[in-house]
Design a protein around this motif. Structure first.
Motif, PDB file in Angstrom:
ATOM      1  N   CYS A   1       0.859  -1.181   0.000  1.00 41.53           N
ATOM      2  CA  CYS A   1       0.000   0.000   0.000  1.00 41.53           C
ATOM      3  C   CYS A   1       0.899   1.236   0.000  1.00 41.53           C
ATOM      4  O   CYS A   1       1.799   1.339   0.826  1.00 41.53           O
ATOM      5  CB  CYS A   1      -0.888  -0.012   1.246  1.00 41.53           C
TER       6      CYS A   1
ATOM      7  N   CYS B   1       0.360   3.188   3.817  1.00 42.06           N
ATOM      8  CA  CYS B   1       0.844   2.584   5.063  1.00 42.06           C
ATOM      9  C   CYS B   1       2.011   1.620   4.835  1.00 42.06           C
ATOM     10  O   CYS B   1       2.591   1.106   5.784  1.00 42.06           O
ATOM     11  CB  CYS B   1      -0.291   1.876   5.790  1.00 42.06           C
TER      12      CYS B   1
ATOM     13  N   CYS C   1      -7.809   0.316   1.348  1.00 45.85           N
ATOM     14  CA  CYS C   1      -6.745  -0.554   1.844  1.00 45.85           C
ATOM     15  C   CYS C   1      -7.247  -1.234   3.124  1.00 45.85           C
ATOM     16  O   CYS C   1      -7.853  -0.593   3.980  1.00 45.85           O
ATOM     17  CB  CYS C   1      -5.499   0.273   2.141  1.00 45.85           C
TER      18      CYS C   1
ATOM     19  N   CYS D   1      -5.077   0.373   6.315  1.00 46.09           N
ATOM     20  CA  CYS D   1      -5.109   1.780   6.752  1.00 46.09           C
ATOM     21  C   CYS D   1      -6.319   2.543   6.203  1.00 46.09           C
ATOM     22  O   CYS D   1      -6.419   3.751   6.385  1.00 46.09           O
ATOM     23  CB  CYS D   1      -3.823   2.495   6.327  1.00 46.09           C
TER      24      CYS D   1
END
Ligand SMILES: [Zn+2]
Length: 252
Positions: free
Chosen positions: A40, A43, A65, A68
């Protein structure tokens, strides 16, 4: 049997599409070979296979995601879909002939270019060189026309765009120039011109709409790669018909 193969090409296109998204996003940032697993961008959490199934993960995760809650851009699933559909259409329209290889190469190149250009306004040289080599190998293995049609197409693509860049002072960039050179190399002059014409028309229409609706301002740079991609795809599949229509309409 055709239906089975169409489905197979759709799935193949979806899977490759997911990979092309990664290539288009990572190559301009010079991290394509550095980090193996997908992660991601916010994060930095590594993604599991479950997060990486084309389309399905996007829908399942609610476009966010899992770690996060960062929103996943709609561009990724859209491009996966486009890739699946373009692979399937290539097979349906061409069948198992040598040109199918050229079609899949072109669709792959254009997919990566669109992701890079929309995300960073960059058309990466590395991607262009990679596909130039593959298309050259294709041309050697499946020659069509004379050898100089490809060279001439490349020269017209490069020099034609160079002139436009000089005249328009920033309407197009060096990346667009090299991409059009490569498309000229792959398709020859006639289809290159059709691609370019369609790209300019579509680009102009979208630009006017975006300006009128205030979504972009007058001097804001504007990625032209996606229009070159759309023009090239149309020209590749129906360029011959477009040329025929144009000639019968205006010259006969
Ligand atoms: Zn995250």
């Amino acid at each position: 049997m055709t239906t089975v193969f169409s489905f197979y090409f759709l799935i193949l296109g979806l899977l490759f599409g997911s990979f092309f998204n990664v290539v288009g996003l990572r190559v301009p940032k010079r991290e394509f070979l550095k980090r193996k697993r997908s992660y991601c961008p916010k994060c930095l959490h590594s993604l599991s296979w479950f997060d990486l199934i084309p389309l399905i993960s996007y829908l399942f995760l609610g476009a966010r995601c899992r770690y996060c809650e960062q929103k996943i851009p709609l561009l990724y699933p859209l491009m996966e879909c486009a890739s699946g559909i373009s692979f399937m259409c290539s097979y349906i329209l061409i069948g198992f002939r040598p040109e199918l290889a050229l079609a899949l190469l072109l669709m792959s190149l254009l997919h990566i270019i669109v992701v890079s250009d929309l995300s960073y306004m960059i058309i990466p040289d590395k991607v262009l060189v990679f596909f130039f080599i593959l298309i050259m190998i294709y041309r050697v293995l499946a020659p069509s026309g004379t050898w100089w049609t490809a060279i001439l197409g490349a020269l017209v693509g490069l020099m034609g765009t160079a002139v436009i860049i000089m005249v328009s002072r920033g309407g197009m960039g060096g990346g667009d120039m090299k991409l059009l050179g490569l498309i000229g190399f792959a398709l020859g002059i006639k289809l290159l011109l059709v691609s370019f014409f369609l790209a300019v028309v579509m680009g102009a229409i979208v630009c006017v709409v975006l300006l009128r609706t205030g979504l972009i301002s007058r001097h804001q740079p504007f990625p032209f790669g996606p229009f070159i991609a759309a023009g090239t795809m149309t020209s590749f599949f129906s360029g011959a018909q477009i040329i025929e229509w144009y000639i019968t309409r205006f010259f006969l």
